[in-house]
Design a protein around this motif. Structure first.
Motif, PDB file in Angstrom:
ATOM      1  N   ILE A 292       0.837  -1.204   0.000  1.00  0.00           N
ATOM      2  CA  ILE A 292       0.000   0.000   0.000  1.00  0.00           C
ATOM      3  C   ILE A 292       0.869   1.250   0.000  1.00  0.00           C
ATOM      4  O   ILE A 292       0.668   2.161  -0.807  1.00  0.00           O
ATOM      5  CB  ILE A 292      -0.969  -0.004   1.205  1.00  0.00           C
ATOM      6  CG1 ILE A 292      -2.073  -1.035   0.966  1.00  0.00           C
ATOM      7  CG2 ILE A 292      -1.539   1.384   1.466  1.00  0.00           C
ATOM      8  CD1 ILE A 292      -2.966  -1.281   2.168  1.00  0.00           C
TER       9      ILE A 292
ATOM     10  N   GLU B 259       2.344   1.885  -3.339  1.00  0.00           N
ATOM     11  CA  GLU B 259       1.368   1.956  -4.432  1.00  0.00           C
ATOM     12  C   GLU B 259       1.587   0.881  -5.484  1.00  0.00           C
ATOM     13  O   GLU B 259       1.534   1.140  -6.689  1.00  0.00           O
ATOM     14  CB  GLU B 259       1.361   3.358  -5.036  1.00  0.00           C
ATOM     15  CG  GLU B 259       0.943   4.408  -4.018  1.00  0.00           C
ATOM     16  CD  GLU B 259       0.863   5.809  -4.584  1.00  0.00           C
ATOM     17  OE1 GLU B 259       1.155   6.024  -5.777  1.00  0.00           O
ATOM     18  OE2 GLU B 259       0.493   6.708  -3.808  1.00  0.00           O
TER      19      GLU B 259
ATOM     20  N   TYR C 180      -0.402  -1.768  -5.541  1.00  0.00           N
ATOM     21  CA  TYR C 180      -1.681  -2.472  -5.530  1.00  0.00           C
ATOM     22  C   TYR C 180      -2.436  -2.217  -6.833  1.00  0.00           C
ATOM     23  O   TYR C 180      -2.163  -1.272  -7.561  1.00  0.00           O
ATOM     24  CB  TYR C 180      -2.523  -2.084  -4.313  1.00  0.00           C
ATOM     25  CG  TYR C 180      -2.669  -0.600  -4.091  1.00  0.00           C
ATOM     26  CD1 TYR C 180      -3.659   0.122  -4.742  1.00  0.00           C
ATOM     27  CD2 TYR C 180      -1.822   0.069  -3.222  1.00  0.00           C
ATOM     28  CE1 TYR C 180      -3.800   1.476  -4.542  1.00  0.00           C
ATOM     29  CE2 TYR C 180      -1.953   1.437  -3.018  1.00  0.00           C
ATOM     30  CZ  TYR C 180      -2.939   2.133  -3.673  1.00  0.00           C
ATOM     31  OH  TYR C 180      -3.077   3.482  -3.477  1.00  0.00           O
TER      32      TYR C 180
ATOM     33  N   GLU D 165      -5.906  -1.708  -9.354  1.00  0.00           N
ATOM     34  CA  GLU D 165      -7.114  -0.868  -9.373  1.00  0.00           C
ATOM     35  C   GLU D 165      -8.244  -1.580  -8.633  1.00  0.00           C
ATOM     36  O   GLU D 165      -9.040  -0.932  -7.946  1.00  0.00           O
ATOM     37  CB  GLU D 165      -7.520  -0.554 -10.804  1.00  0.00           C
ATOM     38  CG  GLU D 165      -6.624   0.443 -11.483  1.00  0.00           C
ATOM     39  CD  GLU D 165      -7.086   0.766 -12.904  1.00  0.00           C
ATOM     40  OE1 GLU D 165      -8.302   0.693 -13.172  1.00  0.00           O
ATOM     41  OE2 GLU D 165      -6.207   1.102 -13.723  1.00  0.00           O
TER      42      GLU D 165
ATOM     43  N   GLU E 244      -7.743  -1.046  -5.013  1.00  0.00           N
ATOM     44  CA  GLU E 244      -8.047   0.347  -4.689  1.00  0.00           C
ATOM     45  C   GLU E 244      -9.559   0.573  -4.649  1.00  0.00           C
ATOM     46  O   GLU E 244     -10.074   1.245  -3.748  1.00  0.00           O
ATOM     47  CB  GLU E 244      -7.396   1.276  -5.699  1.00  0.00           C
ATOM     48  CG  GLU E 244      -7.573   2.736  -5.368  1.00  0.00           C
ATOM     49  CD  GLU E 244      -6.773   3.643  -6.278  1.00  0.00           C
ATOM     50  OE1 GLU E 244      -6.532   4.787  -5.859  1.00  0.00           O
ATOM     51  OE2 GLU E 244      -6.400   3.225  -7.389  1.00  0.00           O
ATOM     52  N   ASP E 245     -10.268   0.011  -5.617  1.00  0.00           N
ATOM     53  CA  ASP E 245     -11.728   0.153  -5.649  1.00  0.00           C
ATOM     54  C   ASP E 245     -12.386  -0.508  -4.445  1.00  0.00           C
ATOM     55  O   ASP E 245     -13.310   0.021  -3.854  1.00  0.00           O
ATOM     56  CB  ASP E 245     -12.309  -0.462  -6.927  1.00  0.00           C
ATOM     57  CG  ASP E 245     -11.973   0.338  -8.176  1.00  0.00           C
ATOM     58  OD1 ASP E 245     -11.529   1.509  -8.046  1.00  0.00           O
ATOM     59  OD2 ASP E 245     -12.133  -0.212  -9.283  1.00  0.00           O
TER      60      ASP E 245
ATOM     61  N   GLY F 290     -10.427   1.130  -0.785  1.00  0.00           N
ATOM     62  CA  GLY F 290     -10.013   2.529  -0.709  1.00  0.00           C
ATOM     63  C   GLY F 290      -9.998   3.088   0.698  1.00  0.00           C
ATOM     64  O   GLY F 290      -9.054   3.764   1.104  1.00  0.00           O
TER      65      GLY F 290
ATOM     66  N   ILE G 249      -7.170   1.474   2.700  1.00  0.00           N
ATOM     67  CA  ILE G 249      -5.888   2.047   2.284  1.00  0.00           C
ATOM     68  C   ILE G 249      -5.687   3.395   2.967  1.00  0.00           C
ATOM     69  O   ILE G 249      -4.632   3.664   3.551  1.00  0.00           O
ATOM     70  CB  ILE G 249      -5.828   2.183   0.742  1.00  0.00           C
ATOM     71  CG1 ILE G 249      -5.755   0.793   0.096  1.00  0.00           C
ATOM     72  CG2 ILE G 249      -4.663   3.063   0.311  1.00  0.00           C
ATOM     73  CD1 ILE G 249      -5.978   0.788  -1.410  1.00  0.00           C
TER      74      ILE G 249
END
Length: 144
Positions: free
Chosen positions: A38, A41, A43, A45, A48-49, A52, A55
Motif C-alpha cells: 500500500i 502503491e 496495488y 485498481e 483500490e476500488d 479505498g 488504504i
C-alpha cells in the motif's frame, strides 16, 4: 503471469499454528507485507476500488497490519497487486525470501513467526528490509 495466491492466514491457523496464541497472530506477517504494498502503491485498481477506505486508514495508521490483513480474510493474492507488484511479490514473497527476512529480522529469538507482535516499530523494521529487497529486485530486472 499465472494467477497466484501467495499466502492465506487460514492455511496458517489450520496448520502448525501454536494453540496458545490468538488466531490474529496468523495475520501479522501478511498484513505487514500488504501494508508495504500500500505504501509503495503497488496495488491493483481492483484493490483500490474495493479497499479505498482501508488504504486511507492504513496510511493514517488508524488500522494496524493485522486488522488490514483480517479485513481481507488473511488473503494475499495476485488480484491485489498491479503488474510490478505481482512480479516483485512472486519473486520475493512467493520465493520464500520474505519469510526468511521476517524470521531473521523479527522472529529470531521467538518460538515462531506467529509470536511477532503487530507494532508500528516492527512494521518499520520490515518496511526498510522490504524496500532494500525491492531496490535489489529492480536492479536485477533492469528497472530504474
Amino acid at each position: 503471469m499465472d494467477k497466484n495466491i501467495y499466502d492465506n492466514a487460514k492455511n496458517h491457523f489450520l496448520g502448525n499454528f501454536p494453540e496458545s496464541l490468538p488466531i490474529e497472530q496468523a495475520y501479522v506477517h501478511i498484513g505487514m507485507y500488504l501494508g508495504w504494498i500500500i505504501e509503495n502503491e503497488l496495488y491493483s485498481e481492483y484493490f483500490e476500488d474495493e479497499a479505498g477506505i482501508q488504504i486511507f486508514r492504513f496510511h493514517r495508521k488508524e488500522i494496524s497490519c493485522t486488522i488490514l490483513s483480517e479485513l481481507w480474510d488473511g488473503y494475499l493474492g495476485y488480484e491485489l497487486f498491479n503488474s510490478k507488484g505481482n512480479l516483485f511479490t512472486y519473486f520475493y514473497y512467493g520465493g520464500g525470501i520474505y519469510k526468511k527476512d521476517y524470521t531473521d529480522l523479527l522472529a529470531g529469538s521467538l518460538p515462531s513467526i506467529y509470536h511477532v507482535q503487530d507494532t508500528w516499530d516492527n512494521y518499520e523494521k520490515m518496511k526498510v528490509k522490504i524496500a532494500e529487497r525491492f531496490a535489489q529486485w529492480k536492479e536485477l530486472v533492469g528497472e530504474e
